[in-house]
Enzyme design. Structure first.
Site, PDB file in Angstrom:
ATOM      1  N   LYS A   1     -51.368  17.346  50.964  1.00 12.52           N
ATOM      2  CA  LYS A   1     -52.155  18.898  51.318  1.00 12.52           C
ATOM      3  C   LYS A   1     -53.463  18.768  49.922  1.00 12.52           C
ATOM      4  O   LYS A   1     -53.460  18.336  48.578  1.00 12.52           O
ATOM      5  CB  LYS A   1     -52.357  20.292  50.774  1.00 12.52           C
ATOM      6  CG  LYS A   1     -53.043  21.656  51.152  1.00 12.52           C
ATOM      7  CD  LYS A   1     -51.581  22.682  50.614  1.00 12.52           C
ATOM      8  CE  LYS A   1     -53.271  24.117  50.525  1.00 12.52           C
ATOM      9  NZ  LYS A   1     -52.588  25.368  49.919  1.00 12.52           N
TER      10      LYS A   1
ATOM     11  N   THR B   1     -51.008  31.189  47.767  1.00 12.22           N
ATOM     12  CA  THR B   1     -51.415  32.976  49.169  1.00 12.22           C
ATOM     13  C   THR B   1     -50.446  33.860  48.960  1.00 12.22           C
ATOM     14  O   THR B   1     -50.457  35.031  49.271  1.00 12.22           O
ATOM     15  CB  THR B   1     -51.998  32.042  50.059  1.00 12.22           C
ATOM     16  OG1 THR B   1     -52.522  31.140  49.896  1.00 12.22           O
ATOM     17  CG2 THR B   1     -52.615  33.104  51.726  1.00 12.22           C
TER      18      THR B   1
ATOM     19  N   TYR C   1     -49.563  18.552  46.534  1.00 15.42           N
ATOM     20  CA  TYR C   1     -50.882  19.596  46.814  1.00 15.42           C
ATOM     21  C   TYR C   1     -51.303  19.690  45.376  1.00 15.42           C
ATOM     22  O   TYR C   1     -50.917  19.208  44.412  1.00 15.42           O
ATOM     23  CB  TYR C   1     -50.432  21.022  47.134  1.00 15.42           C
ATOM     24  CG  TYR C   1     -51.326  21.758  46.826  1.00 15.42           C
ATOM     25  CD1 TYR C   1     -52.563  21.848  47.181  1.00 15.42           C
ATOM     26  CD2 TYR C   1     -50.518  23.719  46.365  1.00 15.42           C
ATOM     27  CE1 TYR C   1     -53.318  22.973  47.276  1.00 15.42           C
ATOM     28  CE2 TYR C   1     -51.908  24.093  46.719  1.00 15.42           C
ATOM     29  CZ  TYR C   1     -53.036  24.053  47.221  1.00 15.42           C
ATOM     30  OH  TYR C   1     -53.491  25.282  47.047  1.00 15.42           O
TER      31      TYR C   1
ATOM     32  N   VAL D   1     -53.846  22.890  55.985  1.00 16.87           N
ATOM     33  CA  VAL D   1     -53.375  24.448  55.065  1.00 16.87           C
ATOM     34  C   VAL D   1     -54.306  25.294  55.163  1.00 16.87           C
ATOM     35  O   VAL D   1     -54.852  24.963  54.070  1.00 16.87           O
ATOM     36  CB  VAL D   1     -52.281  23.591  54.415  1.00 16.87           C
ATOM     37  CG1 VAL D   1     -51.481  24.832  53.720  1.00 16.87           C
ATOM     38  CG2 VAL D   1     -51.104  21.780  54.899  1.00 16.87           C
TER      39      VAL D   1
END
Length: 296
Positions: A166, A50, A138, A206
Protein backbone atom coordinates in the site's frame (compact mmCIF):
# COMPACT_ATOMS: atom_id res chain seq x y z
CA UNK A 1 4.23 -6.61 -17.29
CA UNK A 2 1.01 -8.15 -15.97
CA UNK A 3 0.73 -7.94 -12.18
CA UNK A 4 -2.07 -9.75 -10.39
CA UNK A 5 -4.17 -8.04 -7.70
CA UNK A 6 -4.06 -10.38 -4.69
CA UNK A 7 -6.63 -8.40 -2.71
CA UNK A 8 -8.83 -7.47 -5.66
CA UNK A 9 -8.91 -4.01 -7.20
CA UNK A 10 -10.93 -1.94 -4.74
CA UNK A 11 -10.52 -1.94 -0.98
CA UNK A 12 -11.39 0.67 1.61
CA UNK A 13 -9.90 1.18 5.05
CA UNK A 14 -13.16 1.13 7.01
CA UNK A 15 -13.96 3.42 9.91
CA UNK A 16 -14.97 1.95 13.24
CA UNK A 17 -18.30 3.55 14.20
CA UNK A 18 -18.52 4.48 17.87
CA UNK A 19 -21.69 5.31 19.78
CA UNK A 20 -21.99 8.51 21.78
CA UNK A 21 -20.67 6.67 24.85
CA UNK A 22 -17.69 5.65 22.63
CA UNK A 23 -18.49 1.95 22.73
CA UNK A 24 -18.37 0.24 19.33
CA UNK A 25 -21.59 0.28 17.32
CA UNK A 26 -21.51 -3.39 16.27
CA UNK A 27 -24.63 -3.14 14.11
CA UNK A 28 -22.99 -0.12 12.49
CA UNK A 29 -19.84 -2.13 11.73
CA UNK A 30 -21.89 -4.71 9.85
CA UNK A 31 -23.93 -2.02 8.08
CA UNK A 32 -20.82 -0.27 6.81
CA UNK A 33 -19.34 -3.55 5.60
CA UNK A 34 -22.52 -4.26 3.63
CA UNK A 35 -22.45 -0.70 2.25
CA UNK A 36 -18.89 -1.11 0.98
CA UNK A 37 -19.60 -4.42 -0.71
CA UNK A 38 -22.76 -2.98 -2.28
CA UNK A 39 -20.70 -0.13 -3.76
CA UNK A 40 -18.21 -2.34 -5.57
CA UNK A 41 -15.55 -3.34 -3.07
CA UNK A 42 -13.48 -6.50 -3.36
CA UNK A 43 -11.91 -6.14 0.08
CA UNK A 44 -12.39 -4.31 3.36
CA UNK A 45 -9.48 -3.27 5.55
CA UNK A 46 -10.28 -3.12 9.26
CA UNK A 47 -8.21 -2.00 12.23
CA UNK A 48 -6.22 0.52 10.25
CA UNK A 49 -5.57 4.23 10.74
CA UNK A 50 -9.02 5.17 9.43
CA UNK A 51 -10.47 2.55 11.78
CA UNK A 52 -8.82 4.40 14.70
CA UNK A 53 -6.84 1.28 15.54
CA UNK A 54 -4.62 3.07 18.09
CA UNK A 55 -7.75 3.55 20.23
CA UNK A 56 -9.23 0.05 20.04
CA UNK A 57 -8.20 -2.83 22.28
CA UNK A 58 -6.87 -6.12 20.94
CA UNK A 59 -10.13 -7.81 21.94
CA UNK A 60 -12.13 -5.15 20.09
CA UNK A 61 -9.93 -5.63 17.03
CA UNK A 62 -10.61 -9.37 17.06
CA UNK A 63 -14.34 -8.78 17.31
CA UNK A 64 -14.34 -6.21 14.49
CA UNK A 65 -12.74 -8.82 12.21
CA UNK A 66 -15.35 -11.39 13.19
CA UNK A 67 -18.31 -9.05 12.72
CA UNK A 68 -17.15 -7.97 9.26
CA UNK A 69 -16.45 -11.57 8.30
CA UNK A 70 -19.92 -12.61 9.42
CA UNK A 71 -21.43 -9.74 7.43
CA UNK A 72 -19.56 -9.95 4.13
CA UNK A 73 -16.79 -12.52 4.41
CA UNK A 74 -18.24 -14.62 1.58
CA UNK A 75 -18.37 -11.60 -0.74
CA UNK A 76 -15.14 -9.73 0.05
CA UNK A 77 -11.73 -10.31 1.54
CA UNK A 78 -11.26 -8.99 5.06
CA UNK A 79 -7.77 -7.59 5.62
CA UNK A 80 -6.77 -6.72 9.17
CA UNK A 81 -4.31 -4.11 10.32
CA UNK A 82 -1.66 -5.81 12.41
CA UNK A 83 1.26 -3.44 12.67
CA UNK A 84 2.50 -0.94 15.21
CA UNK A 85 5.88 0.28 16.40
CA UNK A 86 6.70 -2.75 18.53
CA UNK A 87 7.49 -5.93 16.63
CA UNK A 88 6.52 -8.48 19.29
CA UNK A 89 3.08 -6.93 19.71
CA UNK A 90 2.68 -6.70 15.94
CA UNK A 91 3.38 -10.43 15.66
CA UNK A 92 0.81 -11.07 18.38
CA UNK A 93 -1.76 -8.97 16.55
CA UNK A 94 -1.03 -10.86 13.33
CA UNK A 95 -1.56 -14.19 15.05
CA UNK A 96 -4.79 -12.97 16.64
CA UNK A 97 -6.03 -11.69 13.27
CA UNK A 98 -5.35 -15.06 11.68
CA UNK A 99 -7.18 -16.82 14.51
CA UNK A 100 -10.15 -14.45 14.10
CA UNK A 101 -10.37 -15.45 10.44
CA UNK A 102 -8.83 -12.53 8.53
CA UNK A 103 -7.92 -13.22 4.93
CA UNK A 104 -4.83 -11.02 4.97
CA UNK A 105 -2.80 -8.49 6.96
CA UNK A 106 -2.03 -4.81 6.46
CA UNK A 107 1.24 -3.95 8.21
CA UNK A 108 2.41 -0.36 8.50
CA UNK A 109 6.07 0.53 8.77
CA UNK A 110 7.02 0.89 12.44
CA UNK A 111 6.44 4.49 13.47
CA UNK A 112 7.99 6.93 15.95
CA UNK A 113 11.04 4.75 16.72
CA UNK A 114 12.74 5.73 13.43
CA UNK A 115 14.53 2.39 12.97
CA UNK A 116 17.15 1.99 10.25
CA UNK A 117 16.17 0.13 7.10
CA UNK A 118 17.61 -3.10 8.55
CA UNK A 119 15.17 -2.81 11.46
CA UNK A 120 12.22 -2.03 9.18
CA UNK A 121 13.06 -5.05 7.04
CA UNK A 122 13.42 -7.34 10.05
CA UNK A 123 10.10 -6.07 11.43
CA UNK A 124 8.21 -6.99 8.26
CA UNK A 125 9.94 -10.36 7.98
CA UNK A 126 9.07 -11.25 11.58
CA UNK A 127 5.38 -10.55 10.99
CA UNK A 128 5.30 -12.28 7.60
CA UNK A 129 7.01 -15.34 9.11
CA UNK A 130 4.51 -15.55 11.97
CA UNK A 131 1.33 -16.50 10.08
CA UNK A 132 0.14 -18.13 6.86
CA UNK A 133 -1.62 -14.94 5.74
CA UNK A 134 -0.61 -12.72 2.82
CA UNK A 135 0.82 -9.39 3.96
CA UNK A 136 0.33 -5.96 2.44
CA UNK A 137 3.10 -3.62 3.55
CA UNK A 138 2.06 -0.02 4.15
CA UNK A 139 4.46 2.82 3.34
CA UNK A 140 3.27 6.17 4.67
CA UNK A 141 6.28 8.18 5.86
CA UNK A 142 4.16 11.25 6.59
CA UNK A 143 2.69 9.31 9.51
CA UNK A 144 5.51 6.96 10.48
CA UNK A 145 8.45 9.33 10.17
CA UNK A 146 10.40 6.79 8.07
CA UNK A 147 9.89 5.62 4.52
CA UNK A 148 10.40 2.05 3.42
CA UNK A 149 13.22 2.66 0.97
CA UNK A 150 12.99 1.20 -2.51
CA UNK A 151 15.81 -1.31 -2.01
CA UNK A 152 14.09 -2.55 1.16
CA UNK A 153 10.78 -3.00 -0.66
CA UNK A 154 12.46 -4.90 -3.47
CA UNK A 155 14.10 -7.31 -1.02
CA UNK A 156 10.92 -7.80 0.99
CA UNK A 157 8.91 -8.45 -2.19
CA UNK A 158 10.83 -11.72 -2.51
CA UNK A 159 9.27 -13.04 0.72
CA UNK A 160 6.61 -15.64 -0.16
CA UNK A 161 3.95 -14.08 2.07
CA UNK A 162 4.63 -10.40 1.37
CA UNK A 163 2.04 -10.05 -1.33
CA UNK A 164 1.52 -6.32 -1.93
CA UNK A 165 2.40 -2.74 -1.02
CA UNK A 166 0.00 0.00 0.00
CA UNK A 167 1.72 3.12 -1.25
CA UNK A 168 1.03 6.47 0.41
CA UNK A 169 4.51 7.87 -0.06
CA UNK A 170 3.46 10.50 -2.58
CA UNK A 171 6.52 9.80 -4.74
CA UNK A 172 5.23 8.39 -8.02
CA UNK A 173 8.73 8.27 -9.48
CA UNK A 174 10.05 6.05 -6.69
CA UNK A 175 6.99 3.81 -6.93
CA UNK A 176 7.51 3.49 -10.69
CA UNK A 177 10.97 2.08 -10.10
CA UNK A 178 9.78 -0.26 -7.34
CA UNK A 179 7.16 -1.75 -9.67
CA UNK A 180 9.66 -2.14 -12.50
CA UNK A 181 12.31 -3.72 -10.27
CA UNK A 182 10.17 -6.04 -8.17
CA UNK A 183 6.78 -6.52 -9.81
CA UNK A 184 5.15 -6.18 -6.40
CA UNK A 185 1.41 -5.44 -6.61
CA UNK A 186 0.97 -1.81 -5.53
CA UNK A 187 -2.25 -0.35 -4.15
CA UNK A 188 -2.69 3.41 -4.03
CA UNK A 189 -3.09 4.59 -0.46
CA UNK A 190 -3.71 8.24 -1.35
CA UNK A 191 -7.02 8.82 -3.10
CA UNK A 192 -6.00 11.88 -5.07
CA UNK A 193 -3.10 9.88 -6.54
CA UNK A 194 -5.19 6.83 -7.45
CA UNK A 195 -5.17 7.50 -11.18
CA UNK A 196 -1.52 8.61 -11.40
CA UNK A 197 -0.45 5.41 -9.63
CA UNK A 198 -2.53 3.29 -12.00
CA UNK A 199 -0.63 4.93 -14.84
CA UNK A 200 2.71 3.59 -13.54
CA UNK A 201 1.44 0.08 -12.82
CA UNK A 202 -0.59 0.03 -9.59
CA UNK A 203 -3.19 -2.74 -9.44
CA UNK A 204 -5.84 -1.04 -7.30
CA UNK A 205 -6.69 1.16 -4.35
CA UNK A 206 -6.88 0.97 -0.58
CA UNK A 207 -9.11 4.00 -0.29
CA UNK A 208 -10.63 6.20 2.35
CA UNK A 209 -13.06 7.93 -0.01
CA UNK A 210 -14.45 4.54 -0.99
CA UNK A 211 -16.89 5.11 1.88
CA UNK A 212 -18.50 7.93 -0.08
CA UNK A 213 -17.55 7.52 -3.77
CA UNK A 214 -17.02 3.77 -4.01
CA UNK A 215 -19.03 3.53 -7.25
CA UNK A 216 -16.79 6.18 -8.86
CA UNK A 217 -13.67 4.28 -7.84
CA UNK A 218 -15.08 1.00 -9.15
CA UNK A 219 -15.96 2.68 -12.43
CA UNK A 220 -12.51 4.28 -12.64
CA UNK A 221 -10.81 0.93 -12.14
CA UNK A 222 -13.04 -0.91 -14.57
CA UNK A 223 -12.49 1.78 -17.20
CA UNK A 224 -8.72 1.81 -16.72
CA UNK A 225 -8.29 -1.95 -16.92
CA UNK A 226 -10.55 -2.18 -19.96
CA UNK A 227 -8.35 0.34 -21.75
CA UNK A 228 -10.59 3.40 -21.45
CA UNK A 229 -8.20 5.91 -19.87
CA UNK A 230 -10.41 8.82 -20.90
CA UNK A 231 -13.33 7.57 -18.82
CA UNK A 232 -11.02 6.77 -15.90
CA UNK A 233 -9.89 10.40 -15.99
CA UNK A 234 -13.51 11.54 -16.08
CA UNK A 235 -14.25 9.60 -12.90
CA UNK A 236 -11.09 10.91 -11.22
CA UNK A 237 -12.11 14.47 -11.94
CA UNK A 238 -15.69 13.85 -10.81
CA UNK A 239 -14.40 12.67 -7.42
CA UNK A 240 -11.86 15.47 -6.92
CA UNK A 241 -14.06 17.59 -4.60
CA UNK A 242 -14.51 14.57 -2.33
CA UNK A 243 -10.82 13.60 -2.47
CA UNK A 244 -9.91 17.11 -1.35
CA UNK A 245 -12.81 17.66 1.04
CA UNK A 246 -12.28 14.44 2.98
CA UNK A 247 -8.80 15.49 4.04
CA UNK A 248 -9.34 19.11 5.05
CA UNK A 249 -8.68 17.68 8.50
CA UNK A 250 -7.86 14.13 9.60
CA UNK A 251 -9.50 11.64 7.25
CA UNK A 252 -11.39 9.50 9.77
CA UNK A 253 -13.00 12.60 11.30
CA UNK A 254 -14.50 13.82 8.04
CA UNK A 255 -15.28 10.34 6.73
CA UNK A 256 -17.40 9.71 9.80
CA UNK A 257 -19.07 13.09 9.35
CA UNK A 258 -19.72 12.27 5.68
CA UNK A 259 -21.26 8.91 6.53
CA UNK A 260 -23.52 10.61 9.07
CA UNK A 261 -24.60 13.07 6.36
CA UNK A 262 -25.35 10.12 4.07
CA UNK A 263 -27.55 8.48 6.70
CA UNK A 264 -24.99 5.77 7.45
CA UNK A 265 -23.48 4.92 10.85
CA UNK A 266 -20.32 6.99 10.93
CA UNK A 267 -20.75 7.72 14.60
CA UNK A 268 -18.29 9.49 16.85
CA UNK A 269 -14.50 9.51 17.28
CA UNK A 270 -12.34 8.51 20.23
CA UNK A 271 -9.67 10.83 21.56
CA UNK A 272 -7.17 12.02 20.51
CA UNK A 273 -9.37 12.51 17.44
CA UNK A 274 -12.26 14.89 17.87
CA UNK A 275 -15.56 15.10 16.00
CA UNK A 276 -15.94 17.50 13.10
CA UNK A 277 -17.06 21.01 14.00
CA UNK A 278 -20.27 22.52 12.57
CA UNK A 279 -18.11 24.68 10.29
CA UNK A 280 -16.18 21.65 9.03
CA UNK A 281 -19.42 19.75 8.44
CA UNK A 282 -20.87 22.66 6.48
CA UNK A 283 -17.82 22.75 4.20
CA UNK A 284 -17.87 18.96 3.88
CA UNK A 285 -21.50 19.07 2.80
CA UNK A 286 -20.51 21.45 -0.01
CA UNK A 287 -17.62 19.18 -1.03
CA UNK A 288 -19.81 16.08 -1.10
CA UNK A 289 -22.53 17.80 -3.12
CA UNK A 290 -19.90 19.10 -5.55
CA UNK A 291 -18.74 15.52 -5.98
CA UNK A 292 -22.25 14.25 -6.65
CA UNK A 293 -22.64 12.32 -3.38
CA UNK A 294 -26.26 11.73 -2.36
CA UNK A 295 -26.93 12.94 1.17
CA UNK A 296 -29.74 11.92 3.51
Amino acid sequence: MTILAPFGRLATAMVTPFKKDLSIDWDGVATLAHHLVATGHDAIVVNGTTGEAPTTSDDEKDQIIKVVLDAVGKKAQVVAGAGNNETTHSVEQALRAQKAGAHGLLVVAPYYNKPPQAGIEAHFRAIADATDLPVMMYDIPGRTGMQIESDTIVRLAEHPRIAALKDAKGDVAATSWVIKRSGIPVYSGDDILNLPLLSVGAVGFVSVCGHTVGPYLREMLDAWFSGNAEHALEMHQKALPVFTGTFRTQGAILTKAALNLMGLPGGYTRLPLVDATPEQIAQLRKDLIAGGVTLA
